[in-house]
Write an enzyme that holds these catalytic residues in place. Structure first.
Site, PDB file in Angstrom:
ATOM      1  N   GLU A 101       0.712  -1.307  -0.469  1.00 53.79           N
ATOM      2  CA  GLU A 101       0.191  -0.002   0.170  1.00 53.79           C
ATOM      3  C   GLU A 101       0.764   1.337   0.205  1.00 53.79           C
ATOM      4  O   GLU A 101       1.864   1.183   0.654  1.00 53.79           O
ATOM      5  CB  GLU A 101      -1.051  -0.201   1.588  1.00 53.79           C
TER       6      GLU A 101
ATOM      7  N   LYS B 277       8.213  -1.508  -2.185  1.00 56.43           N
ATOM      8  CA  LYS B 277       7.610  -1.002  -1.398  1.00 56.43           C
ATOM      9  C   LYS B 277       8.838  -0.200  -0.823  1.00 56.43           C
ATOM     10  O   LYS B 277       8.579   0.534  -0.567  1.00 56.43           O
ATOM     11  CB  LYS B 277       6.723  -1.670  -0.724  1.00 56.43           C
TER      12      LYS B 277
ATOM     13  N   CYS C   2       7.017   4.819   8.535  1.00 59.03           N
ATOM     14  CA  CYS C   2       6.671   3.783   7.851  1.00 59.03           C
ATOM     15  C   CYS C   2       8.949   4.192   7.480  1.00 59.03           C
ATOM     16  O   CYS C   2       8.944   2.724   7.476  1.00 59.03           O
ATOM     17  CB  CYS C   2       6.147   3.853   6.551  1.00 59.03           C
TER      18      CYS C   2
HETATM   19  C1  UDX Z   1       1.266  -2.031   9.522  1.00 66.18           C
HETATM   20  C2  UDX Z   1       2.659  -1.721   9.414  1.00 66.18           C
HETATM   21  O1  UDX Z   1       2.774  -0.778  10.049  1.00 66.18           O
HETATM   22  C3  UDX Z   1       3.076  -1.543   7.392  1.00 66.18           C
HETATM   23  O2  UDX Z   1       4.470  -2.040   7.576  1.00 66.18           O
HETATM   24  C4  UDX Z   1       2.496  -1.912   7.147  1.00 66.18           C
HETATM   25  O3  UDX Z   1       2.221  -1.645   5.631  1.00 66.18           O
HETATM   26  C5  UDX Z   1       0.941  -2.056   6.751  1.00 66.18           C
HETATM   27  O4  UDX Z   1       0.553  -2.686   8.650  1.00 66.18           O
HETATM   28  P1  UDX Z   1      -0.671   0.239   9.975  1.00 66.18           P
HETATM   29  O5  UDX Z   1      -2.114  -0.147   9.590  1.00 66.18           O
HETATM   30  O6  UDX Z   1      -0.308   1.973  10.378  1.00 66.18           O
HETATM   31  O7  UDX Z   1       1.058  -0.790   9.493  1.00 66.18           O
HETATM   32  O8  UDX Z   1      -0.768  -0.642  11.308  1.00 66.18           O
HETATM   33  P2  UDX Z   1      -1.520  -0.510  12.917  1.00 66.18           P
HETATM   34  O9  UDX Z   1      -2.189   0.558  12.906  1.00 66.18           O
HETATM   35  O10 UDX Z   1      -0.300  -1.144  14.203  1.00 66.18           O
HETATM   36  O11 UDX Z   1      -2.671  -1.872  13.045  1.00 66.18           O
HETATM   37  C6  UDX Z   1      -2.348  -3.108  12.687  1.00 66.18           C
HETATM   38  C7  UDX Z   1      -3.110  -3.528  13.565  1.00 66.18           C
HETATM   39  O12 UDX Z   1      -3.315  -5.204  13.635  1.00 66.18           O
HETATM   40  C8  UDX Z   1      -3.935  -3.207  14.673  1.00 66.18           C
HETATM   41  O13 UDX Z   1      -4.518  -2.645  14.886  1.00 66.18           O
HETATM   42  C9  UDX Z   1      -3.358  -4.744  15.419  1.00 66.18           C
HETATM   43  O14 UDX Z   1      -4.457  -4.620  16.203  1.00 66.18           O
HETATM   44  C10 UDX Z   1      -3.386  -5.877  14.535  1.00 66.18           C
HETATM   45  N1  UDX Z   1      -3.402  -7.106  14.515  1.00 66.18           N
HETATM   46  C11 UDX Z   1      -1.459  -6.752  15.098  1.00 66.18           C
HETATM   47  C12 UDX Z   1      -3.702  -8.324  14.517  1.00 66.18           C
HETATM   48  O15 UDX Z   1      -5.287  -8.200  14.863  1.00 66.18           O
HETATM   49  N2  UDX Z   1      -3.444  -8.807  14.837  1.00 66.18           N
HETATM   50  C13 UDX Z   1      -2.200  -9.489  15.393  1.00 66.18           C
HETATM   51  O16 UDX Z   1      -1.554 -10.229  15.207  1.00 66.18           O
HETATM   52  C14 UDX Z   1      -1.487  -9.106  15.024  1.00 66.18           C
HETATM   53  C1  UDX Z   2       4.733   7.394   3.696  1.00 64.15           C
HETATM   54  C2  UDX Z   2       4.822   7.083   1.824  1.00 64.15           C
HETATM   55  O1  UDX Z   2       4.616   8.789   1.415  1.00 64.15           O
HETATM   56  C3  UDX Z   2       3.619   6.492   1.851  1.00 64.15           C
HETATM   57  O2  UDX Z   2       3.698   5.894   0.460  1.00 64.15           O
HETATM   58  C4  UDX Z   2       3.729   4.898   2.272  1.00 64.15           C
HETATM   59  O3  UDX Z   2       2.800   3.793   2.391  1.00 64.15           O
HETATM   60  C5  UDX Z   2       4.067   5.541   3.643  1.00 64.15           C
HETATM   61  O4  UDX Z   2       4.864   5.923   3.925  1.00 64.15           O
HETATM   62  P1  UDX Z   2       2.905   8.642   5.211  1.00 64.15           P
HETATM   63  O5  UDX Z   2       4.533   8.315   6.440  1.00 64.15           O
HETATM   64  O6  UDX Z   2       2.194   8.382   5.822  1.00 64.15           O
HETATM   65  O7  UDX Z   2       4.053   8.523   3.850  1.00 64.15           O
HETATM   66  O8  UDX Z   2       3.565  10.577   5.144  1.00 64.15           O
HETATM   67  P2  UDX Z   2       4.436  11.076   4.275  1.00 64.15           P
HETATM   68  O9  UDX Z   2       3.682  12.665   3.865  1.00 64.15           O
HETATM   69  O10 UDX Z   2       5.038  10.331   3.084  1.00 64.15           O
HETATM   70  O11 UDX Z   2       5.691  11.569   5.657  1.00 64.15           O
HETATM   71  C6  UDX Z   2       6.295  11.544   5.921  1.00 64.15           C
HETATM   72  C7  UDX Z   2       7.155  12.458   6.699  1.00 64.15           C
HETATM   73  O12 UDX Z   2       8.185  12.920   5.960  1.00 64.15           O
HETATM   74  C8  UDX Z   2       6.525  13.355   7.576  1.00 64.15           C
HETATM   75  O13 UDX Z   2       6.966  13.460   8.392  1.00 64.15           O
HETATM   76  C9  UDX Z   2       6.625  14.510   6.187  1.00 64.15           C
HETATM   77  O14 UDX Z   2       6.521  16.201   7.341  1.00 64.15           O
HETATM   78  C10 UDX Z   2       7.694  14.271   6.300  1.00 64.15           C
HETATM   79  N1  UDX Z   2       7.530  14.975   5.293  1.00 64.15           N
HETATM   80  C11 UDX Z   2       7.461  14.533   3.511  1.00 64.15           C
HETATM   81  C12 UDX Z   2       8.963  16.635   4.903  1.00 64.15           C
HETATM   82  O15 UDX Z   2       9.827  16.981   6.092  1.00 64.15           O
HETATM   83  N2  UDX Z   2       8.958  16.933   3.864  1.00 64.15           N
HETATM   84  C13 UDX Z   2       8.715  17.317   2.827  1.00 64.15           C
HETATM   85  O16 UDX Z   2       8.693  17.665   1.486  1.00 64.15           O
HETATM   86  C14 UDX Z   2       8.110  15.662   2.804  1.00 64.15           C
END
Ligand code: UDX
Ligand code: UDX
Length: 462
Positions: A162, A217, A273
């Protein structure tokens, strides 16, 4: 192969919004998002939609349209697995905090648990889709577990990382630059493609082999983070030479080969990430003995850490080398605007640095709760829970917070901060009134005309 029912394990920042949009665009397919965390599932089922577990502009409308029709949130993982034709794995893959690879490698224990559960429950063939960001060749491990512990049914594994960014998740999902699908089995790939074709133009759906998809990714995030570290490195150079980083960004960004996006200098990147994925890339490179490759990417993190501590040091130096007992008001705590997510947010590291110097910090963020802010600070383990609460206070009203502050530090680029009545703010603050803009957000000529001592990252205006 016709997909009638989908399950997604993990109702987090990735699983929740992604499945909501897939359900919205495929009304004939039943989508069930499951999670072990009952509280999170209850929040997704919140009847008036104001307490959804994550804040994303536009998410409430998508959930309102699909939930109860063909979108369901539940803690009954086994039932969802049993019924599904296709299962997305979207659980978290944090950086390991123990053992081999501690601090760098991805911890795959949740992925493995999911695989074992899928294997033991499944009584019919399934397509298993990796949605979580994973190290290259994780699909192989997944396949081994599924095949060796399963009940003799067939599992086809696809990688479908994603790319949504937080704060723009719904817009990114509705209009993705590309959808990436890696896999071997053409029929399974076609089944997943057909879900996306409900709204994504065909030419934006890319097919690769499994390993390219997994690696792409990590590489996409590494390249994005590298751009931020590159411009942040230049911001320090701008400050000593008299150049202005925004002007430099504009000048280089107009070159179509470089491009204008992701060139905004900041107090550092945060989010769940970038750091995790680069550490992972570094770990993989080291494990293949690619020392130069690993060192190259590690530098992106080193520079980012430097940028956060440099900002804190700038505050201390400018305020006559002591912040002891001084009230420093933080505008923003989230890692970027339009999200309540604080994972790896630079704000907590800057706060930690200033608290070491006994500053008195007050914080206002439009979307982050006091509980979350204390949880973040406590998680650093630098000082006791009582000490954190004594030294840092959270406010719901920015103007109340600013009363008698010595300094303001902008940590998140929320739009509302620009619109504040800065003349009124100036009158509430102590003199001289310092503003440290870690996001280059505010209008420097306004700040100077109001006689703030204004520092913006990457420019040495007075
Ligand atoms: C996570 C990862 O950080 C990212 O690298 C990946 O691409 C997608 O999953 P995110 O959705 O932001 O991203 O994580 P988080 O908000 O922590 O959600 C994960 C969920 O999975 C939690 O709600 C957790 O409770 C659940 N989980 C985890 C389960 O249901 N079963 C498990 O065994 C472990
Ligand atoms: C990122 C990737 O953009 C997305 O494609 C991936 O799936 C998950 O990780 P995210 O972490 O949600 O997404 O936010 P992003 O907008 O990429 O910003 C990441 C960090 O970089 C933030 O702290 C943002 O403030 C910082 N940033 C971004 C800068 O400092 N300067 C910039 O020009 C852009």
């Amino acid at each position: 192969m016709i997909i009638r029912k989908i399950a997604c394990i993990g109702a987090g920042y990735v699983g929740g919004p992604t499945m909501s949009v897939i359900a919205q665009k495929n009304p004939n397919i039943q989508v069930t998002v499951v999670d072990l965390n009952q509280e999170r599932i209850d929040a997704w089922n919140d009847s008036d939609l104001i307490n959804l577990p994550i804040y994303e502009p536009g998410l409430d409308a998508v959930v309102a349209e699909a939930r109860g029709r063909n979108l369901f949130f539940s803690t009954d993982v086994n039932k969802a697995i049993d019924e599904a034709d296709m299962i997305f794995i979207s659980v978290n893959t944090p950086t390991k905090t123990y053992g081999k690879g501690k601090g760098q490698a991805a911890d795959l224990k949740y992925i493995e648990l999911c695989a074992r559960q899928i294997a033991s429950i499944s009584k019919s063939d399934k397509i298993v889709v990796e949605k979580s960001t994973l190290p290259v060749r994780t699909a192989e491990a997944l396949k081994n577990i599924l095949e060796n512990t399963g009940n003799g049914v067939n599992f086809n594994i696809l990688s479908n990382p994603e790319f949504l960014a937080e704060g723009t998740a719904i817009a990114d999902l509705h209009n993705p630059d590309r959808v990436l699908i890696g896999g071997e089995d053409a029929e399974s790939i076609n089944a997943l493609v057909s879900l996306y074709e409900a709204w994504v133009p065909k030419e934006r759906i890319l097919r690769t082999n499994l390993w390219s998809s997994e690696l792409a990714k990590l590489v996409a995030n590494a390249f994005l983070a590298q751009r931020v570290s590159s411009i942040n490195a230049i911001s320090e150079l701008c400050e000593v030479t008299g150049a202005n980083v925004d002007e430099v960004s504009r000048a280089i960004g107009q070159d179509s080969r470089i491009g204008a996006k992701f060139l905004k200098s900041s107090v550092g990147f945060g989010g769940s990430c970038f750091q995790k994925d680069i550490l992972n890339l570094v770990y993989i490179a080291r494990s293949y003995n690619l020392k130069e490759v690993a060192d190259y990417w590690e530098q992106v993190i080193i520079l980012n850490d430097h940028q956060k501590s440099r900002f804190a040091e700038k505050i201390i130096q400018t305020m006559y080398n002591t912040v002891n007992g001084k009230k420093i008001a933080f505008l923003g705590w989230a890692f970027k605007k339009d999200t309540n997510d604080t994972r790896e947010s630079p704000a907590m590291y800057v706060a930690d640095h200033l608290l070491d110097e006994e500053a008195s910090i007050v914080v206002y963020d439009p979307k982050v709760s006091a509980e979350q802010i204390y949880r973040d600070l406590d998680s650093l383990g630098t000082r006791s829970i009582e000490e954190n609460r004594r030294l840092l206070k959270v406010f719901n009203d920015p103007l109340d917070m600013i009363q008698d502050a010595h300094a303001i530090a902008v940590l998140t680029e929320w739009d509302e901060f620009r619109g504040y009545d800065w003349k009124l703010i100036k009158n509430k603050m102590k003199r001289p009134s310092f503003v440290f803009d870690g996001r280059g957000l505010l209008d420097s000529s306004l700040m100077n005309s109001l006689n703030f001592t204004y520092y913006s990252i990457g420019s040495n205006v007075k």
